[in-house]
Enzyme design. Structure first.
Site, PDB file in Angstrom:
ATOM      1  N   LYS A   1       0.723  -1.113   0.028  1.00 25.98           N
ATOM      2  CA  LYS A   1      -0.014  -0.115  -0.022  1.00 25.98           C
ATOM      3  C   LYS A   1       0.853   1.360   0.131  1.00 25.98           C
ATOM      4  O   LYS A   1       0.761   2.223   0.885  1.00 25.98           O
ATOM      5  CB  LYS A   1      -0.863   0.141   0.975  1.00 25.98           C
ATOM      6  CG  LYS A   1      -1.633  -1.046   1.246  1.00 25.98           C
ATOM      7  CD  LYS A   1      -3.063  -1.216   2.544  1.00 25.98           C
ATOM      8  CE  LYS A   1      -3.749  -2.115   2.550  1.00 25.98           C
ATOM      9  NZ  LYS A   1      -3.047  -3.613   2.794  1.00 25.98           N
TER      10      LYS A   1
ATOM     11  N   HIS B   1       2.360   4.871  -0.290  1.00 27.34           N
ATOM     12  CA  HIS B   1       1.654   6.261  -0.009  1.00 27.34           C
ATOM     13  C   HIS B   1       2.730   7.117   0.190  1.00 27.34           C
ATOM     14  O   HIS B   1       3.158   7.168   1.171  1.00 27.34           O
ATOM     15  CB  HIS B   1       0.443   6.190   0.897  1.00 27.34           C
ATOM     16  CG  HIS B   1      -0.406   7.316   0.939  1.00 27.34           C
ATOM     17  ND1 HIS B   1      -1.628   7.380   1.493  1.00 27.34           N
ATOM     18  CD2 HIS B   1      -0.343   8.544   0.203  1.00 27.34           C
ATOM     19  CE1 HIS B   1      -2.059   8.506   1.773  1.00 27.34           C
ATOM     20  NE2 HIS B   1      -1.156   9.353   0.662  1.00 27.34           N
ATOM     21  N   ASP B   2       3.252   7.982  -0.780  1.00 28.56           N
ATOM     22  CA  ASP B   2       4.323   8.719  -0.424  1.00 28.56           C
ATOM     23  C   ASP B   2       4.458   9.947  -1.745  1.00 28.56           C
ATOM     24  O   ASP B   2       3.304   9.950  -2.405  1.00 28.56           O
ATOM     25  CB  ASP B   2       5.484   7.996  -0.658  1.00 28.56           C
ATOM     26  CG  ASP B   2       6.654   8.568   0.643  1.00 28.56           C
ATOM     27  OD1 ASP B   2       6.761   9.977   0.262  1.00 28.56           O
ATOM     28  OD2 ASP B   2       7.283   8.039   1.290  1.00 28.56           O
TER      29      ASP B   2
ATOM     30  N   ARG C   1     -15.323 -13.995   3.930  1.00 28.54           N
ATOM     31  CA  ARG C   1     -15.617 -14.846   4.964  1.00 28.54           C
ATOM     32  C   ARG C   1     -16.524 -16.217   4.417  1.00 28.54           C
ATOM     33  O   ARG C   1     -17.754 -16.070   4.332  1.00 28.54           O
ATOM     34  CB  ARG C   1     -15.981 -14.457   6.216  1.00 28.54           C
ATOM     35  CG  ARG C   1     -15.030 -13.075   6.828  1.00 28.54           C
ATOM     36  CD  ARG C   1     -13.904 -14.200   7.377  1.00 28.54           C
ATOM     37  NE  ARG C   1     -13.063 -13.133   8.192  1.00 28.54           N
ATOM     38  CZ  ARG C   1     -12.197 -12.529   7.658  1.00 28.54           C
ATOM     39  NH1 ARG C   1     -11.987 -12.507   6.375  1.00 28.54           N
ATOM     40  NH2 ARG C   1     -11.161 -11.718   8.467  1.00 28.54           N
TER      41      ARG C   1
ATOM     42  N   GLY D   1      -7.859 -14.751   4.581  1.00 25.47           N
ATOM     43  CA  GLY D   1      -6.694 -14.888   5.319  1.00 25.47           C
ATOM     44  C   GLY D   1      -7.248 -16.006   6.206  1.00 25.47           C
ATOM     45  O   GLY D   1      -6.986 -17.318   5.926  1.00 25.47           O
ATOM     46  N   ARG D   2      -7.456 -16.034   7.543  1.00 25.85           N
ATOM     47  CA  ARG D   2      -7.539 -16.713   8.531  1.00 25.85           C
ATOM     48  C   ARG D   2      -8.588 -18.049   8.145  1.00 25.85           C
ATOM     49  O   ARG D   2      -8.397 -18.993   8.838  1.00 25.85           O
ATOM     50  CB  ARG D   2      -8.082 -15.758   9.571  1.00 25.85           C
ATOM     51  CG  ARG D   2      -7.037 -15.167  10.345  1.00 25.85           C
ATOM     52  CD  ARG D   2      -7.686 -14.332  11.528  1.00 25.85           C
ATOM     53  NE  ARG D   2      -8.164 -13.119  10.521  1.00 25.85           N
ATOM     54  CZ  ARG D   2      -8.331 -12.008  11.387  1.00 25.85           C
ATOM     55  NH1 ARG D   2      -8.144 -11.701  12.848  1.00 25.85           N
ATOM     56  NH2 ARG D   2      -8.825 -10.870  10.589  1.00 25.85           N
TER      57      ARG D   2
END
Length: 232
Positions: free
Chosen positions: A61, A63-64, A180, A209-210
């Site tokens: 991600k 962001h700069d 999910r 993920g999980r």
């Protein structure tokens, strides 16, 4: 098969992550490496995943300022990752410079996507940082800006997929966290949906993920989710 599933590797150690990775088939998913694992393990960990034939989504991600983000995106391309992201709220010029720096890579360039609104954020969270808009309104605004900059797609919650698909066309990639499977806990995701519902709404890729990484049999869960998407 071209699986829609991206497995989020959110582990504290390399050994734990590779234990999971060695149980699953690279033809059934891609892998997402985020800030925690990349900061701890670096590019060598990404290369280990690639050696196991996995496509890698480098989820940092960025962001700069535009030049810094563009150079970071170029480094990701040199690493050979499949997908990389940046914050769309960094602005049009930042995104354009990031996209332009990938031109020399041609078809070998990673998919470049913008992060719109984090799936943990609700109306009050946006208001507290000075954004007087709903998550949906802000997502739509940033998604249009991302497309204008020439990026390949955006990260968005499942609830925003359908309207973005209608507004941004079929070629714009929609990458969807907050997935999910039925029976899973929501965790820290506030805007969630099942895999099949997200794909029916128009999602291209599902970040999970999980429900996979903490399952007793991750490979079986992965096969089951892929099977549920096979006829959609």
């Amino acid at each position: 098969m071209d699986s829609k599933i991206i497995v989020a590797l959110d582990y504290e150690t390399e050994a734990e992550a590779l234990s999971l990775v060695d149980q699953i088939d690279p033809s059934l998913c891609r892998l997402k490496v985020g800030k925690e694992m990349f900061t701890t393990l670096g590019t060598n960990f990404v290369k280990q995943l690639q050696e196991r034939k996995f496509d890698v989504f480098l989820d940092l991600k960025f962001h700069d300022i535009p030049n810094t983000v563009a150079r970071a995106v170029r480094s990701a391309a040199d690493l050979g990752v499949w997908m990389v992201d940046l914050h769309a709220s960094g602005g049009l010029r930042m995104m354009e410079e990031a996209k332009n720096i990938l031109e020399p890579y041609g078809k070998d360039a990673p998919i470049l996507i913008g992060v719109t609104v984090l799936t943990s954020m609700e109306d009050l969270d946006l208001l507290q940082i000075g954004i007087n808009a709903s998550p949906m309104e802000q997502v739509i605004r940033l998604a249009h800006l991302t497309q204008r900059a020439g990026l390949d797609g955006v990260v968005c919650s499942p609830q925003e997929v359908e309207i973005l698909r209608k507004n941004l066309g079929s070629d714009f990639k929609l990458v969807t966290p907050g997935i999910r499977p039925v029976g899973s806990e929501f965790g820290d995701q506030r805007r969630v949906m099942t895999p099949s519902a997200a794909v029916r709404s128009g999602a291209d890729y599902l970040v999970i993920g999980r429900p996979i990484t903490q399952a007793e049999n991750p490979a079986e869960v992965l096969r089951s989710i892929n099977a549920s998407l096979a006829n959609i």
